[in-house]
Design a protein around this motif. Sequence first.
Motif, PDB file in Angstrom:
ATOM      1  N   ILE A  60      29.256  30.247 -21.480  1.00 43.35           N
ATOM      2  CA  ILE A  60      29.300  29.303 -20.355  1.00 43.35           C
ATOM      3  C   ILE A  60      28.992  27.905 -20.878  1.00 43.35           C
ATOM      4  O   ILE A  60      27.869  27.603 -21.284  1.00 43.35           O
ATOM      5  N   THR A  61      30.002  27.059 -20.901  1.00 44.89           N
ATOM      6  CA  THR A  61      29.883  25.695 -21.413  1.00 44.89           C
ATOM      7  C   THR A  61      30.276  24.696 -20.328  1.00 44.89           C
ATOM      8  O   THR A  61      30.865  25.068 -19.305  1.00 44.89           O
ATOM      9  N   VAL A  64      28.956  26.840  -8.193  1.00 48.09           N
ATOM     10  CA  VAL A  64      28.368  26.334  -9.442  1.00 48.09           C
ATOM     11  C   VAL A  64      26.846  26.383  -9.378  1.00 48.09           C
ATOM     12  O   VAL A  64      26.184  26.773 -10.345  1.00 48.09           O
ATOM     13  N   ARG A  65      26.269  25.994  -8.239  1.00 53.17           N
ATOM     14  CA  ARG A  65      24.810  26.030  -8.106  1.00 53.17           C
ATOM     15  C   ARG A  65      24.289  27.460  -8.229  1.00 53.17           C
ATOM     16  O   ARG A  65      23.236  27.701  -8.823  1.00 53.17           O
ATOM     17  N   SER A  66      25.029  28.410  -7.653  1.00 48.86           N
ATOM     18  CA  SER A  66      24.616  29.812  -7.730  1.00 48.86           C
ATOM     19  C   SER A  66      24.663  30.315  -9.168  1.00 48.86           C
ATOM     20  O   SER A  66      23.746  31.009  -9.625  1.00 48.86           O
ATOM     21  N   LEU A  67      25.727  29.956  -9.890  1.00 47.16           N
ATOM     22  CA  LEU A  67      25.850  30.378 -11.287  1.00 47.16           C
ATOM     23  C   LEU A  67      24.760  29.731 -12.134  1.00 47.16           C
ATOM     24  O   LEU A  67      24.169  30.383 -13.009  1.00 47.16           O
ATOM     25  N   ARG A  68      24.472  28.474 -11.854  1.00 46.82           N
ATOM     26  CA  ARG A  68      23.413  27.769 -12.592  1.00 46.82           C
ATOM     27  C   ARG A  68      22.066  28.435 -12.355  1.00 46.82           C
ATOM     28  O   ARG A  68      21.278  28.622 -13.288  1.00 46.82           O
ATOM     29  N   PHE A  72      25.889  22.546 -17.099  1.00 44.92           N
ATOM     30  CA  PHE A  72      26.217  22.198 -15.717  1.00 44.92           C
ATOM     31  C   PHE A  72      26.029  20.704 -15.417  1.00 44.92           C
ATOM     32  O   PHE A  72      26.180  20.306 -14.264  1.00 44.92           O
ATOM     33  N   GLU A  73      25.723  19.931 -16.448  1.00 46.53           N
ATOM     34  CA  GLU A  73      25.364  18.529 -16.183  1.00 46.53           C
ATOM     35  C   GLU A  73      26.537  17.698 -15.662  1.00 46.53           C
ATOM     36  O   GLU A  73      26.342  16.710 -14.936  1.00 46.53           O
ATOM     37  N   LYS A  74      27.773  18.059 -15.990  1.00 44.01           N
ATOM     38  CA  LYS A  74      28.933  17.277 -15.551  1.00 44.01           C
ATOM     39  C   LYS A  74      29.616  17.885 -14.328  1.00 44.01           C
ATOM     40  O   LYS A  74      30.567  17.322 -13.801  1.00 44.01           O
ATOM     41  N   ALA A  75      29.148  19.035 -13.882  1.00 44.56           N
ATOM     42  CA  ALA A  75      29.773  19.708 -12.737  1.00 44.56           C
ATOM     43  C   ALA A  75      29.344  19.062 -11.430  1.00 44.56           C
ATOM     44  O   ALA A  75      28.251  18.494 -11.318  1.00 44.56           O
ATOM     45  N   PHE A  76      30.197  19.164 -10.420  1.00 51.09           N
ATOM     46  CA  PHE A  76      29.844  18.665  -9.094  1.00 51.09           C
ATOM     47  C   PHE A  76      28.991  19.701  -8.385  1.00 51.09           C
ATOM     48  O   PHE A  76      29.422  20.828  -8.149  1.00 51.09           O
ATOM     49  N   THR A  77      27.762  19.341  -8.072  1.00 54.19           N
ATOM     50  CA  THR A  77      26.836  20.263  -7.408  1.00 54.19           C
ATOM     51  C   THR A  77      26.266  19.651  -6.123  1.00 54.19           C
ATOM     52  O   THR A  77      25.272  20.136  -5.589  1.00 54.19           O
ATOM     53  N   GLY A  78      26.904  18.590  -5.653  1.00 55.40           N
ATOM     54  CA  GLY A  78      26.402  17.926  -4.446  1.00 55.40           C
ATOM     55  C   GLY A  78      27.072  18.459  -3.191  1.00 55.40           C
ATOM     56  O   GLY A  78      27.668  19.532  -3.177  1.00 55.40           O
ATOM     57  N   ARG A  79      26.975  17.679  -2.123  1.00 60.51           N
ATOM     58  CA  ARG A  79      27.595  18.046  -0.849  1.00 60.51           C
ATOM     59  C   ARG A  79      28.368  16.853  -0.327  1.00 60.51           C
ATOM     60  O   ARG A  79      27.886  15.722  -0.373  1.00 60.51           O
TER      61      ARG A  79
END
Length: 352
Positions: A95-96, A121-125, A143-150
């Motif tokens: 997971i990268t 993504v948040r669940s996987l993190r 996960f630093e570049k992934a969108f995890t907001g709303r």
Amino acid sequence: MIKIKFELHINVYKSEEKRGFIEKRRILFRKKNRSSEKEGRQEAGERTLGIRKFLQQEVAGMRKLRSESTINNYETAVRSLLLYVGEPDLDFHDITAELIGAWQKWLRLKGVCLNTSSCYVRSLRSLCHVAAKKGFYVKENSFEKAFTGRTQTEKRAIETDDIKRMMAIKLKEGTFLALARDLFLFSCYALGMPFVDLAFLKKSQLSDNKLTYDRRKTGQRVSMQIEPCMREIINKYDNPDSPYVFPLLTSQVSVQSSREYLRLLGRYNRALKVLARKAGIHCRLTSYCSRHTWASLAYQKNIDLPVISKALGHTDTHTTLLYIRGINDKRLHDANKKLLDDLTPVPLMQEP
């Protein structure tokens, strides 16, 4: 002219889909060539395991610490990621940030909205954090570049007139559509009680004309007086052979009842769409609309934010603000006008 536009749209979509597919295959190729890296980590004593297998091993213990909805989110996220990579399982060290970014692009191509993608993504993190604490190797910054907001969503609350129109619909008693209407109304009456808590509500949680339950999502306790309109619906569906208040679940076994609930949730949301159409409600009616509706109506009646937050079982008022941010806030205008009137200086008297 219409034909040209249509073909252009399809070609752009297929082009994006092809790029996503190429990206997918490139990641898989790199994954297969990292077997030596995995072997090296195993020799160094670092634990490696597939995310699906890890979740299967840990799910029983998780149920003691986490809500069923959280575990369902874990399972959905893992299932979606594995569907994307086309593998039966995937090691945590695979997971990268590159994989997560490509996965989110693929989800967007499939029509998955940003908020749902963010939830995956948040669940996987979160699952990766659980694995890391147990000694499994998880790459940092994946996960630093992934969108995890709303993102701002469409209006979810309906107005008092909408509720009255729903009440006025003639429905055949004993049908699921009639039950769905009663459940929606009960949720509006019961401080915006979530559908999951309605489904699992037991008669043992009713005593001395009070209803008390712990939210399955947050664990926060909510207690309320059973009003006559609530009592009428409770009595309507009373079944002496069932421990549940409403005729939704049949099993009391955790795994089986959770599966029943998930099937019912989809059926309930489909019924709400039918009810909205029959009542002429233009808002997209879902199971959560009743919560947003209660919060918005309470706020319009000048009920304080902390009180609304407690009624909804929120752990903080920031979450509550998400429920009421979409309403037309005349209260702020009136409060500001009053404040400015108080601050306006009295004109000085002119000397004669």
